[in-house]
Motif scaffolding. Structure first.
Motif, PDB file in Angstrom:
ATOM      1  N   THR A 187       0.849  -1.201   0.000  1.00  0.00           N
ATOM      2  CA  THR A 187       0.000   0.000   0.000  1.00  0.00           C
ATOM      3  C   THR A 187       0.879   1.244   0.000  1.00  0.00           C
ATOM      4  O   THR A 187       2.111   1.165   0.079  1.00  0.00           O
ATOM      5  N   THR A 188       0.218   2.401  -0.047  1.00  0.00           N
ATOM      6  CA  THR A 188       0.921   3.686   0.014  1.00  0.00           C
ATOM      7  C   THR A 188       0.808   4.314   1.404  1.00  0.00           C
ATOM      8  O   THR A 188       0.930   5.526   1.550  1.00  0.00           O
ATOM      9  N   ASP A 189       0.602   3.482   2.410  1.00  0.00           N
ATOM     10  CA  ASP A 189       0.434   3.987   3.775  1.00  0.00           C
ATOM     11  C   ASP A 189       1.803   4.317   4.374  1.00  0.00           C
ATOM     12  O   ASP A 189       2.344   3.604   5.224  1.00  0.00           O
ATOM     13  N   ASN A 190       2.403   5.403   3.887  1.00  0.00           N
ATOM     14  CA  ASN A 190       3.713   5.851   4.380  1.00  0.00           C
ATOM     15  C   ASN A 190       3.843   7.340   4.135  1.00  0.00           C
ATOM     16  O   ASN A 190       2.987   7.960   3.484  1.00  0.00           O
ATOM     17  N   GLY A 193       3.716   8.464   0.521  1.00  0.00           N
ATOM     18  CA  GLY A 193       2.556   8.098  -0.287  1.00  0.00           C
ATOM     19  C   GLY A 193       2.941   7.306  -1.511  1.00  0.00           C
ATOM     20  O   GLY A 193       2.307   7.420  -2.567  1.00  0.00           O
ATOM     21  N   GLU A 194       3.985   6.450  -1.395  1.00  0.00           N
ATOM     22  CA  GLU A 194       4.473   5.670  -2.515  1.00  0.00           C
ATOM     23  C   GLU A 194       4.444   4.177  -2.184  1.00  0.00           C
ATOM     24  O   GLU A 194       4.338   3.780  -1.019  1.00  0.00           O
ATOM     25  N   TYR A 195       4.550   3.360  -3.219  1.00  0.00           N
ATOM     26  CA  TYR A 195       4.647   1.913  -3.050  1.00  0.00           C
ATOM     27  C   TYR A 195       6.128   1.543  -2.918  1.00  0.00           C
ATOM     28  O   TYR A 195       6.896   1.707  -3.868  1.00  0.00           O
ATOM     29  N   ASP A 199       8.556  -3.000   1.286  1.00  0.00           N
ATOM     30  CA  ASP A 199       7.364  -3.569   1.928  1.00  0.00           C
ATOM     31  C   ASP A 199       7.176  -5.034   1.552  1.00  0.00           C
ATOM     32  O   ASP A 199       6.564  -5.807   2.312  1.00  0.00           O
TER      33      ASP A 199
END
Length: 457
Positions: A187-190, A193-195, A199
């Protein structure tokens, strides 16, 4: 088991402050991405996929024809960049290398060792790591009981984690299907806001998959080039490698620190290269060649026993025993056959000079076909250009071209013919002829006394 490679080359490289895509900046005469492509060939990948984005057309223009590619329209992170390759790789069984296109210093041998380690450990993913004297700015590899526990980015690290010197180089090997399965869950939950590709490691870890870490012997191989400072560092390191290998192969470099040799240059043993020499492109140099200080050679072929003295040679060919200089300039499409001598301040362009021909001084030879044993006197010019078109001059074997001859092309000078010094030659000269093309000298007795410059003793 099949092997694949994904090379990430979509970024603009903002810190380079350049209109040129980052991966096209050159190190030792070759775009960075091509260094990476060359290194990946060591693992014999079934498919090599380059992820392009910014300047995609330019990047694709330098890649070998066998390379596949996918375009990343939006740069949404490294995880996103790899994910868009799934249409080409997702259903394939095998092992996939993921590597950045701005890491030109990675050695082919290191990638082979990485794959061998990955397979011997039966890992699902293996991270290529390095030991950094100053790890600031890098993601840290945190181990527990020797095994990889996690990757922690600089901004998220606590004091202990910041002290760890083992860093993530950004190069990975994955089980191919496990990689794309995990990518579907990132997800982009960082903060950015990137993949993130990192992860994937966390997802695999949560699934109790084995994560390995292979440590590079040399930290320098891991350097990613993000600005002009790092570019200069990479250039220096690569030149040191290149020069060292040439010396190992029997080439004498009088001062390696001031000798600049590009990646694709080939040099035979017993060649001697003096300081302040630049050799670029796909130049091929034979054995027992001497190149003196101040010379520049670009995309040329120099046969055995040739010599370049303080001269410039571009896209030209020297056959065995030919010698050039000092202060000569061979321009593109020049061929000097065996034992040709081109001397001081001589320029040759798009011409072929036959065996043993000599042009010793202050001469221009352009668009000419010259036979064997021809002698050019000082100050000779082949006049090959009328302002719109180029014309050819043909000079047959053993002709003698007198000093300060001006040869107006198109023109043919026959075998054993002679042009006298100071002549302007506008029509063909037949075999064995002597050509005079100058005004008759007239002396005016005593007239010098009438001139302002006259000084009586």
């Amino acid at each position: 088991m099949n092997q694949y490679a994904i090379i990430l080359a979509a970024g603009k490289g903002t810190r380079m402050k350049s209109d040129l895509p980052k991966v096209l900046h050159q190190v030792t005469g070759k775009p960075m991405v091509n260094h990476v492509v060359s290194a990946t060939r060591a693992i014999n990948p079934e498919k090599t996929i380059v992820i392009v984005g910014h300047g995609a057309t330019e990047v694709l223009g330098v890649l070998p024809e066998y390379i596949g590619y996918v375009k990343q329209e939006e740069q949404l992170g490294t995880g996103h960049a790899v994910k868009i390759a799934e249409s080409l790789l997702k259903d394939l069984k095998g092992t996939t290398l993921v590597i950045a296109g701005d890491t030109p210093l990675i050695r082919p041998e290191s990638l082979v060792d990485l794959f061998e380690y990955h397979q011997s450990e039966n890992a699902t993913a293996t991270i290529l790591t390095a030991i950094a004297e100053d790890p600031t700015g890098y993601g840290r590899i945190i181990r527990e009981e020797g095994h990889v526990a996690k990757i922690v980015e600089q901004k998220d690290a606590n004091d202990f984690e910041k002290s760890v010197q083992e860093i993530n180089t950004g190069t990975y090997v994955f089980d191919n299907q496990a990689l794309f399965d995990a990518l579907s869950n990132i997800t982009t939950d960082n903060a950015q806001g990137e993949y993130y590709l990192t992860d994937v490691i966390e997802i695999l870890k949560r699934n109790d998959e084995k994560i390995g870490a292979f440590v590079l012997d040399d930290f320098e191989e891991s350097i990613g080039v993000n600005d002009r400072i790092a570019l200069s560092q990479a250039e220096k390191i690569m030149r040191h490698r290149i020069n060292r290998q040439h010396m190992v192969n029997g080439v004498t470099l009088i001062d390696p620190e001031t000798t600049y040799i590009d990646s694709d240059v080939e040099i035979g043993y017993d060649t001697i290269i003096e300081p302040n020499v630049v050799i670029t492109g796909k130049t091929v140099i034979g054995r027992d060649v001497r190149i003196t200080s101040g010379s520049r050679i670009e995309d040329a072929t120099l046969a055995h026993h040739t010599e370049i003295r303080n001269s410039t040679v571009e896209y030209s060919v020297l056959k065995e025993g030919a010698n050039v200089g000092p202060y000569a300039h061979l321009r593109p499409s020049t061929v000097l056959h065996e034992d040709v001598h081109v001397g001081n301040f001589v320029e040759v362009k798009a011409s072929s000079l036959g065996v043993g021909t000599k042009a010793g001084h202050l001469t221009y030879i352009g668009n000419a076909t010259v036979g064997d044993g021809v002698n050019f006197g000082a100050g000779t010019i082949t006049v090959n250009y009328d302002g719109k078109n180029k014309f050819n001059t043909e000079i047959e074997d053993y002709a003698f071209i007198g000093s300060n001859s001006t040869l107006i092309a198109p023109l043919s000078i026959g075998k054993n013919a002679i042009t006298t010094a100071g002549s302007v030659i506008t029509t063909d000269v037949l075999q064995d002829d002597v050509a005079f093309g100058r005004a008759r000298q007239t002396n005016k007795s005593g007239r010098a006394k009438n001139l302002p410059s006259y000084h009586e003793d």
